[in-house]
Write an enzyme that holds these catalytic residues in place. Structure first.
Site, mmCIF file in Angstrom:
data_model
loop_
_atom_site.group_PDB
_atom_site.id
_atom_site.type_symbol
_atom_site.label_atom_id
_atom_site.label_comp_id
_atom_site.label_asym_id
_atom_site.label_seq_id
_atom_site.Cartn_x
_atom_site.Cartn_y
_atom_site.Cartn_z
ATOM 1 C CE LYS A 255 -1.971 -1.054 3.796
ATOM 2 N NZ LYS A 255 -1.238 -2.498 4.189
ATOM 3 N NE ARG B 5 -5.007 -1.092 9.681
ATOM 4 C CZ ARG B 5 -3.899 -0.683 9.117
ATOM 5 N NH1 ARG B 5 -3.866 0.423 8.541
ATOM 6 N NH2 ARG B 5 -2.964 -1.423 9.153
ATOM 7 N NE ARG C 206 7.580 -2.553 6.293
ATOM 8 C CZ ARG C 206 6.361 -2.646 6.596
ATOM 9 N NH1 ARG C 206 5.688 -2.243 5.458
ATOM 10 N NH2 ARG C 206 5.754 -3.126 7.332
ATOM 11 N NE ARG D 59 16.441 -3.878 8.692
ATOM 12 C CZ ARG D 59 16.323 -4.398 7.524
ATOM 13 N NH1 ARG D 59 15.350 -5.238 7.399
ATOM 14 N NH2 ARG D 59 17.355 -4.344 6.853
ATOM 15 N NE ARG E 238 1.626 -4.840 11.067
ATOM 16 C CZ ARG E 238 2.919 -4.794 10.408
ATOM 17 N NH1 ARG E 238 3.983 -5.145 10.975
ATOM 18 N NH2 ARG E 238 3.041 -4.221 9.073
HETATM 19 P P1 AP5 Z 1 4.833 -1.566 1.915
HETATM 20 O O1 AP5 Z 1 4.498 -0.906 0.677
HETATM 21 O O2 AP5 Z 1 5.566 -1.073 2.887
HETATM 22 O O3 AP5 Z 1 3.287 -2.524 2.343
HETATM 23 P P2 AP5 Z 1 2.258 -1.801 2.998
HETATM 24 O O4 AP5 Z 1 1.048 -2.368 2.528
HETATM 25 O O5 AP5 Z 1 2.379 -0.283 3.465
HETATM 26 O O6 AP5 Z 1 2.322 -2.678 4.559
HETATM 27 P P3 AP5 Z 1 2.250 -1.934 5.945
HETATM 28 O O7 AP5 Z 1 2.974 -3.016 6.810
HETATM 29 O O8 AP5 Z 1 2.867 -0.581 5.978
HETATM 30 O O9 AP5 Z 1 0.832 -2.159 6.293
HETATM 31 P P4 AP5 Z 1 0.233 -2.283 7.422
HETATM 32 O O10 AP5 Z 1 -1.163 -1.959 6.955
HETATM 33 O O11 AP5 Z 1 0.425 -3.273 8.489
HETATM 34 O O12 AP5 Z 1 0.791 -0.765 8.379
HETATM 35 P P5 AP5 Z 1 0.342 0.584 8.847
HETATM 36 O O13 AP5 Z 1 1.585 1.402 8.945
HETATM 37 O O14 AP5 Z 1 -0.783 0.880 7.822
HETATM 38 O O15 AP5 Z 1 5.791 -2.824 1.164
HETATM 39 C C1 AP5 Z 1 6.247 -3.748 2.135
HETATM 40 C C2 AP5 Z 1 7.387 -4.443 1.644
HETATM 41 O O16 AP5 Z 1 7.189 -5.174 0.493
HETATM 42 C C3 AP5 Z 1 8.674 -3.029 1.268
HETATM 43 O O17 AP5 Z 1 9.762 -3.461 1.878
HETATM 44 C C4 AP5 Z 1 8.283 -3.138 -0.195
HETATM 45 O O18 AP5 Z 1 9.503 -2.588 -0.773
HETATM 46 C C5 AP5 Z 1 8.170 -4.363 -0.618
HETATM 47 N N1 AP5 Z 1 6.968 -4.401 -1.563
HETATM 48 C C6 AP5 Z 1 5.961 -3.582 -2.058
HETATM 49 N N2 AP5 Z 1 5.565 -4.039 -3.151
HETATM 50 C C7 AP5 Z 1 6.189 -5.435 -3.616
HETATM 51 C C8 AP5 Z 1 6.036 -6.203 -4.702
HETATM 52 N N3 AP5 Z 1 5.096 -5.960 -5.693
HETATM 53 N N4 AP5 Z 1 6.864 -7.081 -4.871
HETATM 54 C C9 AP5 Z 1 7.876 -7.321 -4.086
HETATM 55 N N5 AP5 Z 1 8.257 -6.317 -2.873
HETATM 56 C C10 AP5 Z 1 7.350 -5.427 -2.618
HETATM 57 O O19 AP5 Z 1 -0.133 0.340 10.252
HETATM 58 C C11 AP5 Z 1 0.629 0.092 11.401
HETATM 59 C C12 AP5 Z 1 -0.187 0.009 12.695
HETATM 60 O O20 AP5 Z 1 -1.037 1.346 13.111
HETATM 61 C C13 AP5 Z 1 -1.595 -0.834 12.607
HETATM 62 O O21 AP5 Z 1 -1.212 -2.256 12.837
HETATM 63 C C14 AP5 Z 1 -2.478 -0.332 13.646
HETATM 64 O O22 AP5 Z 1 -2.017 -0.617 15.017
HETATM 65 C C15 AP5 Z 1 -2.201 1.172 13.665
HETATM 66 N N6 AP5 Z 1 -3.269 2.004 12.407
HETATM 67 C C16 AP5 Z 1 -2.654 2.192 11.384
HETATM 68 N N7 AP5 Z 1 -3.835 2.895 10.785
HETATM 69 C C17 AP5 Z 1 -5.027 2.293 11.431
HETATM 70 C C18 AP5 Z 1 -6.338 2.524 11.338
HETATM 71 N N8 AP5 Z 1 -7.163 3.103 10.226
HETATM 72 N N9 AP5 Z 1 -7.155 1.902 12.432
HETATM 73 C C19 AP5 Z 1 -6.665 1.465 13.500
HETATM 74 N N10 AP5 Z 1 -5.337 1.213 13.728
HETATM 75 C C20 AP5 Z 1 -4.499 1.770 12.636
HETATM 76 MG MG MG Z 2 2.622 1.085 4.815
#
Ligand code: AP5
Ligand code: MG
Length: 218
Positions: free
Chosen positions: A13, A88, A127, A160, A172
């Site tokens: 994402k 979410r 990552r 990280r 997660r």
């Molecule tokens: P990356 O682009 O970083 O993936 P992502 O989908 O953004 O993954 P996240 O881990 O950030 O998602 P998340 O939903 O768990 O975390 P968030 O920060 O939103 O890609 C991942 C890796 O793969 C990278 O190294 C990239 O280079 C590689 N990659 C990408 N595409 C690729 C491909 N096609 N092929 C190969 N490699 C690839 O949330 C974190 C925490 O915050 C949550 O757990 C929760 O506690 C809280 N939170 C956030 N938003 C809310 C909400 N709305 N409500 C409640 N809690 C929330």
């Molecule tokens: Mg992300």
């Protein structure tokens, strides 16, 4: 253009949102990044969110809804935005609809980035990101062009995430399946859902995203 990106942790994402932002000149709203900034700044929201994020659970809806409501009222969102990590839960999705309706706006599309569970764990464990500008990298799939130097800003410092440990990643993924995956039918029923193959290479995923957004806009 107003978009939502849906997909499990590690689906890509953030990676695709950075490219959508660059392509359309719209704001990138990552609620995960907003929370991590709040944690780093030691704000009240950050203090409440830290333990919840480290456990891989979801921060309460009312906290998130307030955060997003304040953010989309900022001037840089006037041309549109791509939401990454919000909504979410069903309550967040309904609050977003209401928030946009009040502003006389609506979502244009919801992109689902579909990825197999095994690939997610590999993506998350490899990552890292630039500590200065936040550009995202991966040990295997996306290394900086010059080892140890950020492609975007030249910084030599990388970080990280605390919640990228194996136990937290499992929690997660469970939270995604239980609380967020039900939003897929919610948006499908509204005719907004566009699925892309997140198993392809990063550039290929971007190409499919742009192609499908152009087709939807016609
Ligand atoms: P990356 O682009 O970083 O993936 P992502 O989908 O953004 O993954 P996240 O881990 O950030 O998602 P998340 O939903 O768990 O975390 P968030 O920060 O939103 O890609 C991942 C890796 O793969 C990278 O190294 C990239 O280079 C590689 N990659 C990408 N595409 C690729 C491909 N096609 N092929 C190969 N490699 C690839 O949330 C974190 C925490 O915050 C949550 O757990 C929760 O506690 C809280 N939170 C956030 N938003 C809310 C909400 N709305 N409500 C409640 N809690 C929330
Ligand atoms: Mg992300």
């Amino acid at each position: 253009m107003r978009l939502v990106l849906l997909g499990p942790p590690g689906a890509g994402k953030g990676t695709q949102a950075q490219r959508i932002k660059a392509n359309y000149g719209i704001a990138h709203l990552s609620t995960g990044d907003m929370l991590r900034e709040a944690v780093a700044a030691g704000t009240e929201v950050g203090r409440r969110a830290k333990a919840i994020m480290d456990a891989g659970r979801l921060v309460p809806d009312e906290v998130m809804i307030r955060l997003v409501a304040e953010r989309i009222a900022q001037p840089d969102c006037a041309r549109g935005f791509v939401l990454d990590g919000f909504p979410r839960t069903r309550a967040q999705a309904e609050a977003l609809d209401a928030l946009l309706a009040e502003r006389g706006e609506r979502l244009d599309a919801v992109l689902e980035i579909a990825v197999d569970d095994d690939a997610l764990v590999e993506r998350i464990s490899g990552r890292f990101a630039c500590a200065q500008c936040g550009a995202g990298y991966h040990d295997r799939f996306k290394q900086p062009e010059v080892a140890g130097v950020c492609d975007v800003c030249g910084s030599r410092e990388f970080v990280r995430r605390d919640d990228d440990k194996a136990e937290t990643v499992r929690a997660r993924l469970e939270a995604y399946q239980a609380q967020t995956a039900p939003l897929l039918p919610y948006y499908r029923d509204q005719g907004l859902l566009i699925a892309v193959d997140g198993m392809a290479e990063i550039d290929q995923v971007s190409a499919e995203v742009l192609e499908k957004l152009e087709a939807a806009a016609r």
